[in-house]
Scaffold this motif. Structure first.
Motif, mmCIF file in Angstrom:
data_model
loop_
_atom_site.group_PDB
_atom_site.id
_atom_site.type_symbol
_atom_site.label_atom_id
_atom_site.label_comp_id
_atom_site.label_asym_id
_atom_site.label_seq_id
_atom_site.Cartn_x
_atom_site.Cartn_y
_atom_site.Cartn_z
ATOM 1 N N ALA A 216 51.481 -2.947 -12.148
ATOM 2 C CA ALA A 216 50.349 -3.372 -11.193
ATOM 3 C C ALA A 216 50.964 -4.144 -9.946
ATOM 4 N N LEU A 217 52.022 -4.762 -10.236
ATOM 5 C CA LEU A 217 52.804 -5.463 -9.090
ATOM 6 C C LEU A 217 53.648 -4.592 -8.354
ATOM 7 N N PRO B 42 56.364 -6.570 -1.697
ATOM 8 C CA PRO B 42 56.760 -7.746 -1.771
ATOM 9 C C PRO B 42 55.647 -9.060 -1.142
ATOM 10 N N GLU B 43 54.431 -8.615 -1.254
ATOM 11 C CA GLU B 43 53.508 -9.220 -0.539
ATOM 12 C C GLU B 43 53.186 -10.579 -1.052
ATOM 13 N N PRO B 44 53.064 -10.713 -2.405
ATOM 14 C CA PRO B 44 52.795 -11.993 -3.158
ATOM 15 C C PRO B 44 54.086 -12.895 -2.691
ATOM 16 N N LEU B 45 55.228 -12.486 -2.778
ATOM 17 C CA LEU B 45 56.436 -13.329 -2.607
ATOM 18 C C LEU B 45 56.463 -13.627 -1.042
ATOM 19 N N GLU B 46 56.257 -12.657 -0.228
ATOM 20 C CA GLU B 46 56.166 -13.044 1.084
ATOM 21 C C GLU B 46 54.950 -13.966 1.574
ATOM 22 N N ARG C 192 46.177 -5.190 -5.821
ATOM 23 C CA ARG C 192 45.831 -5.026 -4.625
ATOM 24 C C ARG C 192 46.789 -5.561 -3.598
ATOM 25 N N ALA C 193 47.565 -6.595 -4.061
ATOM 26 C CA ALA C 193 48.825 -7.162 -3.315
ATOM 27 C C ALA C 193 49.815 -6.752 -4.181
#
Length: 330
Positions: free
Chosen positions: A228-229, A135-139, A131-132
């Protein structure tokens, strides 16, 4: 890669018995076909203690915080009796970037490090793949770090004494966060605590082949998680190091690192190589390769002698880092 049958490092005898007792199910790989079901199972079964439970009858002050302008939650905790600004452990949970939650890791962090070392802890609820995606998780993690440092006075933390850390996927995020905050001129951590970190999307190391079907997190699970990432960017030649820190070509100017990994796990070679790359860049890294340990051994077998040794070594490193005066390299 051609390996003879049985050419794998032996498990530590005590850990091997624990692994055998868990049975074959613990080695079932994560695949694109079962990912959604595994995520649902994790959501249903992984502990998620409430703020009230984390307060542990008043021994800890715990608050759930929201980073303005970004959909990310931080769980902030500190020993209730502590006074003055405390050093901060800014921590990212494991789970292969696809599972896990921020509250689940706090009881152990508070018990083993916050109380004995006088630490504040922030655990980050970053977005999970697919879903995320990067770079969303790192951001999420960067936004939380920058916000915490900016509001250090109100949070009762010392912005000059922040250690970033995490385990497995969280360790990979911590390594990426160290690179990102260096390059953006963001908060400067005094250390990075990288526990069996997930660093390399390419899955080409010797150990990734050697431990296929043997380690509880093997190359099949690893490929599934990275796909997935990264989505369409999976396998891209120009993937940024912030997505997969093993891709970094410049490891200079990073905070001192603690890196540990098992000799019998998929991530062994990428983690050893990362420590070596830090040394080659003139940096400091303390590397532990625990003999006969599989991925996440200290979580699956917390009472094993090797697990206790690993936790003690991590605590000693943290204590040394935190004892250094501000602005002095460890």
């Amino acid at each position: 890669m051609d390996l003879a049958q049985g050419d794998t490092p032996p498990f530590d005898p005590e850990l091997g018995l624990v692994l055998a007792a868990w049975g074959d199910a613990v080695r079932d790989p994560l695949t694109p076909e079962n990912l959604a079901a595994q995520q649902e199972r994790d959501l249903a079964t992984r502990p998620r203690p409430t703020v009230g439970e984390l307060r542990a009858d008043g021994r800890f002050e715990v608050a759930e915080l929201r980073v303005p302008g970004r959909d990310v939650t931080l769980l902030s905790a500190r020993p209730a009796e502590a006074t003055g600004p405390l050093p901060l452990l800014y921590y990212m949970h494991g789970g292969g970037m696809v599972m896990g939650n921020a509250p689940s890791v706090l009881p152990q962090l508070l018990r083993e490090w916050a109380s004995p070392l006088g630490l504040a802890v922030i655990s980050v609820e970053y977005g999970l793949a697919p879903r995320a995606q990067y770079p969303e998780p790192l951001e999420d993690c960067y936004a939380g770090l920058a916000w915490a440092a900016e509001h250090a006075a109100g949070l009762g933390i010392d912005a000059e004494r922040i250690v970033i850390g995490g385990k497995s996927a969280g360790g990979g995020l911590a390594a990426a966060l160290a690179l990102l905050t260096r390059d953006r001129g963001g908060p400067t951590p005094i250390g990075q605590l990288l526990l069996c970190p997930m660093l390399d999307d390419r899955n080409t190391t010797f150990s990734s082949h050697q431990m296929a079907g043997v380690d509880i997190w093997d190359r099949t699970s690893n490929t599934t998680a990275w796909q997935a990432l990264l989505g369409d960017r999976f396998g891209a030649a120009d993937l940024p190091p912030y997505a997969a820190p093993a891709r970094a070509t410049d490891l200079s100017g990073l905070p001192p690192a603690y890196i540990d990994v098992g000799s019998a796990e998929t991530f062994r070679d990428e983690d050893v190589a990362y420590a070596d790359a830090i040394w080659r860049a003139g940096g400091q890294a303390e590397l532990h390769v625990w003999p006969g340990a599989f991925h996440g051994f200290d979580s699956l077998a917390p009472e094993a002698a090797l697990s206790q040794d690993a936790r003690n070594a991590r605590t000693r490193w943290l204590r040394r880092v935190l004892a250094q005066p501000a602005n002095v390299e460890t």
